[in-house]
Design a protein around this motif. Structure first.
Motif, PDB file in Angstrom:
ATOM      1  N   PHE A  41       0.594  -1.120   0.022  1.00 28.29           N
ATOM      2  CA  PHE A  41      -0.086   0.051  -0.155  1.00 28.29           C
ATOM      3  C   PHE A  41       0.755   1.243  -0.110  1.00 28.29           C
ATOM      4  N   GLU A  42       2.044   1.265   0.401  1.00 30.79           N
ATOM      5  CA  GLU A  42       2.781   2.377   0.346  1.00 30.79           C
ATOM      6  C   GLU A  42       4.004   2.434  -0.943  1.00 30.79           C
ATOM      7  N   GLN A  43       4.482   1.233  -1.382  1.00 32.85           N
ATOM      8  CA  GLN A  43       5.176   1.269  -2.416  1.00 32.85           C
ATOM      9  C   GLN A  43       4.626   0.689  -3.675  1.00 32.85           C
ATOM     10  N   GLY A  44       3.426   0.751  -3.650  1.00 35.31           N
ATOM     11  CA  GLY A  44       2.693   0.425  -4.941  1.00 35.31           C
ATOM     12  C   GLY A  44       2.879  -1.318  -5.507  1.00 35.31           C
ATOM     13  N   GLY A  45       3.072  -1.954  -4.638  1.00 35.56           N
ATOM     14  CA  GLY A  45       3.012  -3.323  -4.874  1.00 35.56           C
ATOM     15  C   GLY A  45       1.866  -4.217  -5.054  1.00 35.56           C
ATOM     16  N   LEU A  46       0.844  -3.615  -4.709  1.00 34.25           N
ATOM     17  CA  LEU A  46      -0.521  -4.179  -4.938  1.00 34.25           C
ATOM     18  C   LEU A  46      -0.750  -4.747  -6.432  1.00 34.25           C
ATOM     19  N   ASP A  47      -0.489  -3.703  -7.361  1.00 32.61           N
ATOM     20  CA  ASP A  47      -0.728  -4.053  -8.600  1.00 32.61           C
ATOM     21  C   ASP A  47       0.255  -4.920  -9.121  1.00 32.61           C
ATOM     22  N   LYS A  48       1.263  -5.469  -8.590  1.00 34.02           N
ATOM     23  CA  LYS A  48       2.236  -6.663  -8.854  1.00 34.02           C
ATOM     24  C   LYS A  48       1.812  -7.942  -8.465  1.00 34.02           C
ATOM     25  N   VAL A  49       0.831  -8.005  -7.554  1.00 34.28           N
ATOM     26  CA  VAL A  49       0.273  -9.302  -7.021  1.00 34.28           C
ATOM     27  C   VAL A  49      -0.900  -9.820  -7.869  1.00 34.28           C
ATOM     28  N   PRO A  50      -0.734 -11.007  -8.517  1.00 32.02           N
ATOM     29  CA  PRO A  50      -1.511 -11.486  -9.263  1.00 32.02           C
ATOM     30  C   PRO A  50      -3.091 -11.630  -8.611  1.00 32.02           C
ATOM     31  N   VAL A  51      -4.437 -11.857  -9.345  1.00 31.55           N
ATOM     32  CA  VAL A  51      -5.561 -12.169  -8.595  1.00 31.55           C
ATOM     33  C   VAL A  51      -5.817 -13.466  -9.134  1.00 31.55           C
ATOM     34  N   LEU A  52      -6.013 -14.306  -7.938  1.00 32.46           N
ATOM     35  CA  LEU A  52      -6.246 -15.906  -8.084  1.00 32.46           C
ATOM     36  C   LEU A  52      -7.649 -16.043  -8.623  1.00 32.46           C
ATOM     37  N   ASP A  53      -7.749 -16.679  -9.632  1.00 33.74           N
ATOM     38  CA  ASP A  53      -9.379 -17.185  -9.888  1.00 33.74           C
ATOM     39  C   ASP A  53      -9.210 -18.525 -10.647  1.00 33.74           C
ATOM     40  N   ALA A  54     -10.138 -18.670 -11.225  1.00 36.33           N
ATOM     41  CA  ALA A  54     -10.413 -20.146 -11.816  1.00 36.33           C
ATOM     42  C   ALA A  54      -9.336 -20.507 -12.890  1.00 36.33           C
ATOM     43  N   SER A  55      -9.155 -19.082 -13.795  1.00 34.99           N
ATOM     44  CA  SER A  55      -8.343 -19.178 -15.121  1.00 34.99           C
ATOM     45  C   SER A  55      -7.013 -19.304 -14.872  1.00 34.99           C
ATOM     46  N   ASN A  56      -6.384 -19.034 -13.698  1.00 38.95           N
ATOM     47  CA  ASN A  56      -4.919 -19.251 -13.543  1.00 38.95           C
ATOM     48  C   ASN A  56      -4.696 -20.134 -12.394  1.00 38.95           C
ATOM     49  N   LEU A  57      -5.611 -20.872 -11.978  1.00 38.15           N
ATOM     50  CA  LEU A  57      -5.103 -21.665 -10.818  1.00 38.15           C
ATOM     51  C   LEU A  57      -4.102 -22.853 -10.882  1.00 38.15           C
ATOM     52  N   GLY A  58      -4.128 -23.226 -12.110  1.00 45.70           N
ATOM     53  CA  GLY A  58      -3.063 -24.140 -12.629  1.00 45.70           C
ATOM     54  C   GLY A  58      -1.845 -23.466 -12.980  1.00 45.70           C
ATOM     55  N   LEU A  59      -1.629 -22.347 -13.276  1.00 43.68           N
ATOM     56  CA  LEU A  59      -0.444 -21.446 -13.773  1.00 43.68           C
ATOM     57  C   LEU A  59       0.346 -20.875 -12.500  1.00 43.68           C
ATOM     58  N   ILE A  60      -0.064 -20.539 -11.415  1.00 38.74           N
ATOM     59  CA  ILE A  60       0.804 -19.951 -10.465  1.00 38.74           C
ATOM     60  C   ILE A  60       1.523 -20.747  -9.562  1.00 38.74           C
ATOM     61  N   LYS A  61       2.935 -20.576  -9.372  1.00 38.23           N
ATOM     62  CA  LYS A  61       3.648 -21.609  -8.622  1.00 38.23           C
ATOM     63  C   LYS A  61       3.192 -21.314  -7.145  1.00 38.23           C
ATOM     64  N   PRO A  62       3.217 -22.526  -6.357  1.00 37.28           N
ATOM     65  CA  PRO A  62       3.048 -22.552  -4.985  1.00 37.28           C
ATOM     66  C   PRO A  62       3.849 -21.590  -4.196  1.00 37.28           C
ATOM     67  N   ASN A  63       3.464 -21.090  -3.043  1.00 38.45           N
ATOM     68  CA  ASN A  63       4.218 -20.450  -2.127  1.00 38.45           C
ATOM     69  C   ASN A  63       4.489 -18.937  -2.701  1.00 38.45           C
ATOM     70  N   THR A  64       3.724 -18.726  -3.548  1.00 37.56           N
ATOM     71  CA  THR A  64       3.922 -17.277  -4.009  1.00 37.56           C
ATOM     72  C   THR A  64       2.791 -16.303  -3.363  1.00 37.56           C
ATOM     73  N   LEU A  65       3.034 -15.018  -3.570  1.00 37.79           N
ATOM     74  CA  LEU A  65       1.848 -13.934  -3.126  1.00 37.79           C
ATOM     75  C   LEU A  65       0.922 -13.841  -4.218  1.00 37.79           C
ATOM     76  N   VAL A  66      -0.453 -14.131  -3.650  1.00 42.57           N
ATOM     77  CA  VAL A  66      -1.453 -13.561  -4.451  1.00 42.57           C
ATOM     78  C   VAL A  66      -2.720 -13.091  -3.851  1.00 42.57           C
ATOM     79  N   ARG A  67      -3.707 -12.553  -4.237  1.00 42.88           N
ATOM     80  CA  ARG A  67      -4.738 -11.907  -3.589  1.00 42.88           C
ATOM     81  C   ARG A  67      -6.192 -12.423  -4.487  1.00 42.88           C
ATOM     82  N   PHE A  68      -6.905 -12.842  -3.478  1.00 42.94           N
ATOM     83  CA  PHE A  68      -8.217 -13.419  -3.776  1.00 42.94           C
ATOM     84  C   PHE A  68      -9.337 -12.631  -3.104  1.00 42.94           C
TER      85      PHE A  68
END
Length: 420
Positions: free
Chosen positions: A56-83
Motif C-alpha cells: 500500500f505504500e510502495q505500489g506493490g498491490l498491482d504486482k500481485v496476481p489475482v487468483l481465480d479459476a483461469s490461472n489456478l494451474g499457472l501460479i507457482k505454490p508459495n507465492t503471493l496472490v490476492r483473492f
C-alpha cells in the motif's frame, strides 16, 4: 526491514522467516534465552508491517496476481496472490506447530501448510492456532468488477509455472502409485515410469504421501461449491479475533498461495506432526480441489473498492447534483418515464442494512413495481436487470415464477454428516 534480496511476490515465506529469526534473536537476548518466542503467539513480529508497506505504500498491490479459476494451474505454490470472495462457511480453528527449536535456532511454520524443515523429535515447540474460512467468488458478481482489478498478466510473470512444470505435475498426478520419502526422493511402483531426479518433490520435510489415480479428485469440483461456481479457496487467517470476519463478508485476502495435488491423500501413518494437527473438516476440501491461501493482509470490500479508478477526493456538491440528475433521467427513461418510480429505485439502490430486530432487517425494504402485463413485464424486467448490473458490483436476478419457486432452494441446508 527486509532487504531487497527478498522477492515479496515470488518468495514471501523467505521474508516471513527472515523477520521471525531476527525477532527471535532479539527476544532471546532480552529474555536471557528463556522461551524467546512465547510472546509471538497470536501476534505479528514485524512480517505484516513489511507486506503492508510493500502493498500500500510502495505500489506493490498491482504486482500481485489475482487468483481465480483461469490461472489456478499457472501460479507457482508459495507465492503471493490476492483473492476476492465471500465467506461462505466458517470452519473453526486449526492448531499447528507455529514455532520450534532446530538446534540453537528457532524456526516458524506460520503461513505454510507444512514445515520446510525437518522437525526434530523431541524438541521445544509452540502450538498456535489459525482460523479457517471457506470462501467462494462473490455470488452475482458483475463482469465490470472483474475488469476493474485484473492484476498483472500471470503468464508473463516469473511466478508462473512453465509448460514443462505443468506437464510434470500432470504426469505426477497420473502415476499409478508414488511415494515421496522424507529425504525428497521419489519411489515409484514397478508399474510406474521412473521419474527424473528433478521431478522429485524437493521439500526436506515432506511427509510420506501415497497416491492412487482413482483417489485423485478433479481439481475444484463443483460438489463443494455454490451452484454455478467451480472455484473456491480455503483461507487461513492468523492473529485476529474470530469476530472480525463474519459469514457472508465480501473481502480481499492477500497471502501465500498453496496448491498441490500430491497432498490430496496423506497416509495415516505419517510421522509429520503437522499432519496430526490438521482438522477433519478440511478433509471435505482436499488440496487437490481447493487451494489454500495463508492470509497476510485482509480488507473488507465495499462498492467503492470495485471501481477501477475510485475518486481521490470528495466530489463537489454541484458535481454530485449533476450526477444524480443524470442518473435519475436515465432511470426515468428505463421505467417508462415514471419519475416517481425512478426516485424510489434510486433510494432503494442506495439503502443499506442498518440493524436487525428479530427477523426484520431495518434499512433494506422490498420495492415492488406493478401495473405491467405479461409482455411488458419481461421487457421492463430485462431493462432493469441490465441497468442494475451496470450500477452495482454484484446482483442476482431471480424469476419469481411458480415453477421456479416450487423447485428452487432459497436458503442454506446443512449436511450433518460433513458438518457443512
Amino acid at each position: 526491514m527486509v532487504g531487497p534480496q527478498y522477492d515479496l511476490v515470488g518468495n514471501p515465506l523467505g521474508a516471513v522467516r527472515a523477520t521471525f529469526e531476527r525477532a527471535a534473536e532479539a527476544a532471546a537476548a532480552e529474555s536471557g534465552g528463556r522461551e524467546p518466542v512465547a510472546a509471538f503467539r497470536g501476534k505479528d513480529w514485524g512480517a505484516n508491517e513489511v507486506f503492508r508497506s510493500f502493498l500500500f505504500e510502495q505500489g506493490g498491490l498491482d504486482k500481485v496476481p489475482v487468483l481465480d479459476a483461469s490461472n489456478l494451474g499457472l501460479i507457482k505454490p508459495n507465492t503471493l496472490v490476492r483473492f476476492r470472495g465471500m465467506v461462505q462457511d466458517m470452519l473453526g480453528n486449526e492448531y499447528y506447530v507455529g514455532a520450534f527449536k532446530d538446534g540453537s535456532t528457532w524456526r516458524t511454520n506460520k503461513f505454510s501448510d507444512f514445515s520446510p524443515f525437518s522437525i526434530p523429535h523431541p524438541c521445544d515447540s509452540h502450538l498456535w492456532e489459525r482460523h479457517l474460512f471457506h470462501c467462494v467468488p462473490v455470488p452475482g458478481q458483475n463482469s465490470w468488477t472483474r475488469e476493474s482489478s485484473p492484476g498483472p498478466d500471470v503468464c508473463t510473470m516469473s511466478i508462473c509455472l512453465t509448460p514443462e512444470q505443468r506437464e510434470k505435475r500432470k504426469r505426477g498426478a497420473d502415476n499409478d502409485a508414488m511415494d515421496v520419502s522424507e529425504n525428497g526422493n521419489v519411489e515409484a511402483s514397478s508399474s510406474s515410469k521412473k521419474p527424473k531426479d528433478d521431478d522429485a518433490h524437493n521439500s526436506n520435510s515432506s511427509p510420506e504421501v501415497s497416491m492412487n489415480k482413482e483417489h485423485i479428485p478433479e481439481m475444484n469440483g463443483v460438489d463443494h461449491h455454490i451452484p454455478g461456481s467451480s472455484f473456491s479457496c480455503l483461507v487461513k487467517v492468523y492473529d485476529m479475533p474470530e469476530s472480525q470476519v463474519k459469514l457472508n463478508d465480501v473481502a480481499e485476502f492477500i497471502g501465500v498461495y498453496t496448491f498441490d495435488p500430491e497432498l490430496a491423500a496423506p497416509t495415516d501413518n505419517s510421522d509429520d506432526i503437522m499432519f496430526d494437527l490438521i482438522e477433519d473438516v478440511t478433509a471435505q476440501l482436499p488440496p487437490s480441489k481447493v487451494p489454500r491461501l495463508h492470509c497476510l493482509v485482509r480488507r473488507k470490500l465495499s462498492a467503492h473498492d470495485f471501481l477501477s479508478k475510485p475518486p481521490t477526493a470528495e466530489p463537489s456538491p454541484i458535481l454530485l447534483k449533476s450526477i444524480r440528475q443524470s442518473l435519475l433521467s436515465h432511470l426515468t427513461l428505463v421505467l417508462g418515464k415514471d419519475e416517481l418510480a425512478a426516485q424510489c429505485l434510486l433510494l432503494h439502490l442506495l439503502s443499506r442494512l442498518l440493524n436487525k430486530v428479530d427477523v426484520v432487517t431495518v434499512g433494506r425494504l422490498s420495492l415492488n413495481f406493478t401495473g405491467f402485463n405479461r409482455e411488458s413485464a419481461s421487457i421492463f424486467g430485462n431493462q432493469i436487470n441490465n441497468l442494475i448490473q451496470r450500477l452495482l458490483p454484484y446482483s442476482q436476478a431471480i424469476p419469481l415464477s411458480i415453477e421456479y419457486l416450487n423447485t428452487a432452494t432459497l436458503q442454506p441446508r446443512k449436511d450433518n454428516k460433513s458438518g457443512r
